[in-house]
Motif scaffolding. Structure first.
Motif, PDB file in Angstrom:
ATOM      1  N   PHE B  81      40.562  51.823   9.031  1.00 51.40           N
ATOM      2  CA  PHE B  81      39.937  52.207   7.768  1.00 51.40           C
ATOM      3  C   PHE B  81      40.044  53.708   7.528  1.00 51.40           C
ATOM      4  O   PHE B  81      40.152  54.498   8.463  1.00 51.40           O
ATOM      5  CB  PHE B  81      38.465  51.810   7.769  1.00 51.40           C
ATOM      6  CG  PHE B  81      38.232  50.335   7.819  1.00 51.40           C
ATOM      7  CD1 PHE B  81      38.015  49.613   6.664  1.00 51.40           C
ATOM      8  CD2 PHE B  81      38.241  49.660   9.032  1.00 51.40           C
ATOM      9  CE1 PHE B  81      37.790  48.255   6.706  1.00 51.40           C
ATOM     10  CE2 PHE B  81      38.023  48.296   9.089  1.00 51.40           C
ATOM     11  CZ  PHE B  81      37.802  47.589   7.919  1.00 51.40           C
ATOM     12  N   SER B  83      37.746  55.726   6.631  1.00 52.52           N
ATOM     13  CA  SER B  83      36.615  56.466   7.200  1.00 52.52           C
ATOM     14  C   SER B  83      36.554  56.307   8.724  1.00 52.52           C
ATOM     15  O   SER B  83      35.556  56.654   9.321  1.00 52.52           O
ATOM     16  CB  SER B  83      35.324  55.971   6.579  1.00 52.52           C
ATOM     17  OG  SER B  83      35.178  54.592   6.848  1.00 52.52           O
ATOM     18  N   TYR B  84      37.587  55.760   9.324  1.00 52.50           N
ATOM     19  CA  TYR B  84      37.645  55.433  10.762  1.00 52.50           C
ATOM     20  C   TYR B  84      36.747  54.253  11.099  1.00 52.50           C
ATOM     21  O   TYR B  84      37.108  53.406  11.886  1.00 52.50           O
ATOM     22  CB  TYR B  84      37.278  56.611  11.674  1.00 52.50           C
ATOM     23  CG  TYR B  84      37.880  57.929  11.256  1.00 52.50           C
ATOM     24  CD1 TYR B  84      39.177  57.992  10.780  1.00 52.50           C
ATOM     25  CD2 TYR B  84      37.151  59.101  11.326  1.00 52.50           C
ATOM     26  CE1 TYR B  84      39.732  59.189  10.384  1.00 52.50           C
ATOM     27  CE2 TYR B  84      37.699  60.308  10.929  1.00 52.50           C
ATOM     28  CZ  TYR B  84      38.992  60.349  10.456  1.00 52.50           C
ATOM     29  OH  TYR B  84      39.523  61.521  10.056  1.00 52.50           O
ATOM     30  N   ALA B  85      35.511  54.271  10.506  1.00 54.53           N
ATOM     31  CA  ALA B  85      34.586  53.156  10.718  1.00 54.53           C
ATOM     32  C   ALA B  85      34.300  52.908  12.183  1.00 54.53           C
ATOM     33  O   ALA B  85      34.200  51.774  12.624  1.00 54.53           O
ATOM     34  CB  ALA B  85      35.127  51.880  10.036  1.00 54.53           C
ATOM     35  N   LEU B  86      34.191  53.975  12.962  1.00 54.07           N
ATOM     36  CA  LEU B  86      33.806  53.813  14.367  1.00 54.07           C
ATOM     37  C   LEU B  86      32.305  53.562  14.441  1.00 54.07           C
ATOM     38  O   LEU B  86      31.567  53.945  13.549  1.00 54.07           O
ATOM     39  CB  LEU B  86      34.161  55.075  15.155  1.00 54.07           C
ATOM     40  CG  LEU B  86      35.640  55.424  15.177  1.00 54.07           C
ATOM     41  CD1 LEU B  86      35.872  56.694  15.981  1.00 54.07           C
ATOM     42  CD2 LEU B  86      36.454  54.285  15.759  1.00 54.07           C
ATOM     43  N   TYR B  87      31.880  52.902  15.532  1.00 52.96           N
ATOM     44  CA  TYR B  87      30.448  52.682  15.726  1.00 52.96           C
ATOM     45  C   TYR B  87      29.887  53.923  16.405  1.00 52.96           C
ATOM     46  O   TYR B  87      30.207  54.190  17.562  1.00 52.96           O
ATOM     47  CB  TYR B  87      30.210  51.440  16.584  1.00 52.96           C
ATOM     48  CG  TYR B  87      31.052  50.246  16.170  1.00 52.96           C
ATOM     49  CD1 TYR B  87      31.054  49.793  14.853  1.00 52.96           C
ATOM     50  CD2 TYR B  87      31.852  49.590  17.090  1.00 52.96           C
ATOM     51  CE1 TYR B  87      31.831  48.715  14.476  1.00 52.96           C
ATOM     52  CE2 TYR B  87      32.635  48.503  16.723  1.00 52.96           C
ATOM     53  CZ  TYR B  87      32.622  48.076  15.411  1.00 52.96           C
ATOM     54  OH  TYR B  87      33.397  47.015  15.046  1.00 52.96           O
ATOM     55  N   PRO B  88      29.066  54.704  15.703  1.00 55.01           N
ATOM     56  CA  PRO B  88      28.685  56.022  16.213  1.00 55.01           C
ATOM     57  C   PRO B  88      27.821  55.969  17.465  1.00 55.01           C
ATOM     58  O   PRO B  88      27.768  56.942  18.205  1.00 55.01           O
ATOM     59  CB  PRO B  88      27.906  56.652  15.054  1.00 55.01           C
ATOM     60  CG  PRO B  88      27.560  55.541  14.150  1.00 55.01           C
ATOM     61  CD  PRO B  88      28.520  54.441  14.372  1.00 55.01           C
ATOM     62  N   HIS B  89      27.149  54.844  17.704  1.00 51.81           N
ATOM     63  CA  HIS B  89      26.252  54.783  18.861  1.00 51.81           C
ATOM     64  C   HIS B  89      26.953  54.247  20.106  1.00 51.81           C
ATOM     65  O   HIS B  89      26.325  54.052  21.126  1.00 51.81           O
ATOM     66  CB  HIS B  89      25.030  53.937  18.529  1.00 51.81           C
ATOM     67  CG  HIS B  89      25.373  52.547  18.044  1.00 51.81           C
ATOM     68  ND1 HIS B  89      26.202  52.329  16.971  1.00 51.81           N
ATOM     69  CD2 HIS B  89      24.997  51.333  18.483  1.00 51.81           C
ATOM     70  CE1 HIS B  89      26.310  51.017  16.774  1.00 51.81           C
ATOM     71  NE2 HIS B  89      25.596  50.399  17.681  1.00 51.81           N
ATOM     72  N   MET B  90      28.268  53.999  19.999  1.00 51.60           N
ATOM     73  CA  MET B  90      28.997  53.506  21.171  1.00 51.60           C
ATOM     74  C   MET B  90      30.038  54.526  21.589  1.00 51.60           C
ATOM     75  O   MET B  90      30.550  55.288  20.768  1.00 51.60           O
ATOM     76  CB  MET B  90      29.714  52.196  20.834  1.00 51.60           C
ATOM     77  CG  MET B  90      28.799  51.073  20.426  1.00 51.60           C
ATOM     78  SD  MET B  90      29.789  49.586  20.118  1.00 51.60           S
ATOM     79  CE  MET B  90      28.578  48.582  19.265  1.00 51.60           C
ATOM     80  N   ASN B  95      33.527  51.251  21.568  1.00 50.79           N
ATOM     81  CA  ASN B  95      34.121  50.997  20.259  1.00 50.79           C
ATOM     82  C   ASN B  95      35.328  50.087  20.368  1.00 50.79           C
ATOM     83  O   ASN B  95      35.498  49.155  19.587  1.00 50.79           O
ATOM     84  CB  ASN B  95      34.560  52.320  19.622  1.00 50.79           C
ATOM     85  CG  ASN B  95      33.515  52.881  18.686  1.00 50.79           C
ATOM     86  OD1 ASN B  95      33.392  52.446  17.562  1.00 50.79           O
ATOM     87  ND2 ASN B  95      32.752  53.829  19.191  1.00 50.79           N
ATOM     88  N   PRO B 131      31.848  59.053  19.270  1.00 53.41           N
ATOM     89  CA  PRO B 131      32.646  59.541  18.129  1.00 53.41           C
ATOM     90  C   PRO B 131      32.264  60.953  17.683  1.00 53.41           C
ATOM     91  O   PRO B 131      33.127  61.737  17.283  1.00 53.41           O
ATOM     92  CB  PRO B 131      32.346  58.512  17.040  1.00 53.41           C
ATOM     93  CG  PRO B 131      32.066  57.266  17.790  1.00 53.41           C
ATOM     94  CD  PRO B 131      31.362  57.681  19.054  1.00 53.41           C
ATOM     95  N   ALA B 132      30.971  61.281  17.748  1.00 57.97           N
ATOM     96  CA  ALA B 132      30.541  62.606  17.284  1.00 57.97           C
ATOM     97  C   ALA B 132      31.179  63.715  18.105  1.00 57.97           C
ATOM     98  O   ALA B 132      31.254  64.852  17.660  1.00 57.97           O
ATOM     99  CB  ALA B 132      29.025  62.705  17.332  1.00 57.97           C
ATOM    100  N   ARG B 139      39.366  60.763  16.503  1.00 54.49           N
ATOM    101  CA  ARG B 139      38.652  59.606  15.953  1.00 54.49           C
ATOM    102  C   ARG B 139      39.644  58.617  15.351  1.00 54.49           C
ATOM    103  O   ARG B 139      39.514  57.409  15.516  1.00 54.49           O
ATOM    104  CB  ARG B 139      37.687  60.047  14.857  1.00 54.49           C
ATOM    105  CG  ARG B 139      36.442  60.652  15.406  1.00 54.49           C
ATOM    106  CD  ARG B 139      35.528  61.068  14.273  1.00 54.49           C
ATOM    107  NE  ARG B 139      34.721  62.177  14.737  1.00 54.49           N
ATOM    108  CZ  ARG B 139      33.930  62.900  13.970  1.00 54.49           C
ATOM    109  NH1 ARG B 139      33.845  62.625  12.692  1.00 54.49           N
ATOM    110  NH2 ARG B 139      33.241  63.886  14.466  1.00 54.49           N
ATOM    111  N   ARG B 146      41.466  50.747  18.524  1.00 50.13           N
ATOM    112  CA  ARG B 146      40.625  49.568  18.365  1.00 50.13           C
ATOM    113  C   ARG B 146      41.423  48.437  17.702  1.00 50.13           C
ATOM    114  O   ARG B 146      41.276  47.268  18.056  1.00 50.13           O
ATOM    115  CB  ARG B 146      39.400  49.920  17.520  1.00 50.13           C
ATOM    116  CG  ARG B 146      38.407  48.803  17.419  1.00 50.13           C
ATOM    117  CD  ARG B 146      37.133  49.257  16.763  1.00 50.13           C
ATOM    118  NE  ARG B 146      37.351  49.736  15.405  1.00 50.13           N
ATOM    119  CZ  ARG B 146      36.396  50.228  14.625  1.00 50.13           C
ATOM    120  NH1 ARG B 146      35.170  50.331  15.076  1.00 50.13           N
ATOM    121  NH2 ARG B 146      36.663  50.635  13.410  1.00 50.13           N
TER     122      ARG B 146
END
Ligand SMILES: Nc1ncnc2c1ncn2[C@@H]1O[C@H](COP(=O)(O)OP(=O)(O)O)[C@@H](O)[C@H]1O
Ligand SMILES: [Mg+2]
Lengths: 276, 353
Positions: B81, B83-90, B95, B131-132, B139, B146
């Motif tokens: 995607f 926006s990368y659409a990574l899960y920020p809490h993983m 991810n 990711p942050a 990213r 993924r």
């Protein structure tokens, strides 16, 4: 930005806010001093600014006049169950409103919001008839917990939170075949944790402080919640003010604890870096 | 590996028609780029192929199997995607592995695929970061990783580079081209950037307002655009368009000059108003057709210069020059061109050949 030392502006701010903070804390402090004031002194003129020595006496009166420990246990249990159930329900509903397109969504959501405008006094009598007479649920935890479970303000609040989640992130999980419930619990909900915690505090307080409804449905002494039990100290001929204040102090402590415990979630920037 | 076919595919959102019957045949192993201006329906079309949007009409086939009613996960696609659409809490590891683990793939198999994907994309040292803690380029690599984890038949990219800065975009473009060579999967790539389309694609699909304007190899579209829209969209700087009129004997008069165009299927009727398209790079110092240009701005980029000017008819014109251009602002210069470099379009923008 690097943190900077408080400058002159900050000093002015503190000077302004400190008296306000004191004003805010004053009733809390008075609650403590009254809890330690002998019952006989309550009719004296003036306000006790310092601690008195009657805490133990007042505590004894509280225990003698009410089933207070049991009532606190009831309050803790019903409030926790209520908070947990309501968070799950309101966030699931809010998520559905925010993320799924379905027939009648707009109308349904408008109805949910419209219930906010119905005054509680209008609801409480039919609700009482339904719960107590039709379902025979008087003096049960279910009677306290279930009726207020669906909280429209909570649904609205969670919907706003879930709408702010990037749709792509949830779609990414869908492309991978992850089930919707798992997406909800493992991706969406963790990302709105700070707001959920805030909602949790609000819901907990609502239940913890609730007086009118539990008073109506909990007549048996062993089923009563703490506010209802304390209410019994206000008699027709005599009011046990000291004991009442001791009870109020005890009731305030878990609230403070909950707030302090969940406060870090307000600050945590959990979603940072999700999307550039 | 799989081919992807679209037959009369339509999409409507409520009362809004967004895709108006798209037919496409995307070859097995090819790199197909959907290009077009913002809002033309590129993402919608890609999301329909992914199964994230329902199909309002027509048929989508992946590997000759109709997939209109197949769940996204069962279509054999991997998607990246914008926006990368990574899960920020993983973590990166989380991810990349989440989808497989959540759908019942064993820990060992997930780990095997993770090692492979991390190796391909040089993510090994980043696996435990969130990711942050990654740069934009990293990213994006995780997002691609993924998708690789799913070992898909078809990769779908939705503007994967548009959030990166210019330098990184070029670098990632090269990496994606390398990935395609290495994996050999069918790739469908959406972008509004014609440079990305030209450099990455085997085949470009130009979309406009939910319709296919033209499909073809990059240089085919550049050399032989079917419409003024395609001619204007492909190529940078943009093609110049000047008002002209067809003349007897196969000539076209424009900008105070005339040229005899080598028509392939007969000249338009004399007197027909036409648009004359000229690429900035085809305007040279000299040539059989000569044109006066009053320079307004001269941009010197070192290796190349751009002259922004006007024709005698006060129409805007851009001229590209190798090296430094001698012209100054305010000067009038004469440029020349070959008649075969002219592209002529009718009033509706259709090509006259
Ligand atoms: N979920 C939606 N509901 C309504 N309209 C949409 C939706 N998604 C996209 N559109 C509309 O469809 C058109 C094409 O959008 P999109 O495919 O995102 O364009 P592109 O990716 O080419 O910029 C736009 O006009 C957009 O407003
Ligand atoms: Mg798009």
């Amino acid at each position: 930005m690097t943190s900077r030392r408080p400058g002159r502006g900050a000093l002015g701010l503190h000077l302004t806010l400190a008296p306000l903070a004191l004003l805010w804390l004053m009733p809390l402090w008075l609650m403590v001093t009254y809890a330690t004031t002998p019952e006989a002194d309550f009719l004296q003129p003036g306000v006790p600014l310092g601690l008195g020595g009657a805490l133990a006496d007042n505590w004894a009166i509280l225990l003698a006049q009410t089933p207070f420990p049991r009532a606190i246990a009831n309050s803790v249990a019903t409030s926790l169950i209520y908070t947990a159930c309501s968070i799950v329900l309101t966030s699931l509903a809010g998520y559905a409103f925010a993320q799924f397109r379905f027939f009648g969504r707009g109308v349904l959501f408008a109805l949910v919001v419209a219930t906010l405008t119905v005054p509680y006094v209008v609801v409480v009598i039919p609700q009482f008839v339904l719960v107590a007479r039709d379902f025979h649920l008087s003096n049960t935890w279910a009677a306290v917990v279930v009726p207020p479970l669906f909280n429209s303000l909570g649904v609205f609040f969670m919907r706003q939170n879930f709408m702010a989640l990037p749709k792509d992130m949830l779609d990414a999980a869908r492309v991978e075949g992850v089930g919707e419930l798992r997406i909800f619990f493992q991706i969406a909900l963790p990302l709105v944790l700070p707001s959920t915690a805030a909602l949790g505090i609000i819901l907990f307080l609502q239940s913890w402080n609730n007086y009118l409804w539990p008073l109506l449905v909990l007549s048996r002494a062993d089923a009563q919640t703490a506010p209802v039990a304390l209410g019994a100290l206000v008699g027709l001929d005599r009011v046990h003010w000291g004991a009442l204040m001791v009870g109020a102090v005890v009731m305030t402590m878990p609230v403070l604890a909950v707030f302090v415990f969940l406060q870090r979630y307000f600050i945590a920037g959990i979603t940072a870096g999700a999307v550039k | 590996m799989s081919r992807v076919d679209l037959e009369a595919v339509r999409k409507r959102f409520g009362a809004l028609d967004v895709i108006h019957g798209v037919d496409l045949a995307i070859e097995d192993g090819s790199f197909c780029v959907f290009v077009g201006p913002s809002g033309c329906g590129k993402s919608t079309l890609l999301r329909m192929i992914a199964g994230l949007e329902s199909v309002s009409g027509g048929t989508i086939r992946i590997g000759s199997r109709p997939v209109n009613d197949v769940e996204p996960a069962a279509r054999g696609i991997g998607m990246v995607f914008q926006s990368y659409a990574l899960y920020p809490h993983m973590t990166v590891r989380g991810n990349m592995g989440f989808g497989l683990r959540a759908t019942g793939t064993s820990r060992a198999e997930t780990e095997r695929r993770l090692q492979r994907a991390a190796g391909i994309l040089q993510l090994d040292s980043l696996l435990d970061r969130k990711p942050a803690q990654l740069s934009g380029g990293q990213r994006q690599r995780v997002a691609i990783g993924r998708a690789i984890m799913r070992e898909p038949e078809v990769f779908l990219f939705d503007e994967p580079l548009s959030n990166l800065d210019a330098e990184l975009r070029v670098q990632m473009r090269v990496e994606i081209a390398g990935l395609h060579r290495r994996l050999g999967n069918t790739m469908i790539y959406v972008t509004h950037d014609q440079t990305e389309a030209m450099t990455l694609a085997d085949r470009i699909v130009v979309l406009r307002g939910g319709r296919v304007e033209q499909t073809g190899a990059p240089l085919e579209l550049y050399d032989d655009p079917a419409t003024a829209f395609v001619a204007g969209f492909i190529g940078s700087p943009r093609m110049n368009f000047l008002r002209g009129t067809a003349e007897p004997g196969g000539g076209v008069a424009f900008a105070g000059t005339r040229a005899t165009v080598p028509w392939r299927s007969g000249p338009p009727a004399p007197g027909t108003p036409v648009q004359v398209g000229i690429r900035p790079e085809h305007l040279r110092d000299d040539g059989p057709v000569r044109l006066a240009v009053t320079v307004e701005v001269a941009e010197q980029l070192g290796g190349v210069s751009y002259l922004y000017g006007t024709t005698p008819g006060a129409e805007r014109l851009v001229v590209e020059r190798r090296g430094l251009a001698a012209a100054r602002a305010g000067e009038t210069v004469t440029v020349g061109l070959e008649p075969r470099d002219l592209r002529v379009f009718d009033g509706e923008g259709r090509r006259l050949r």
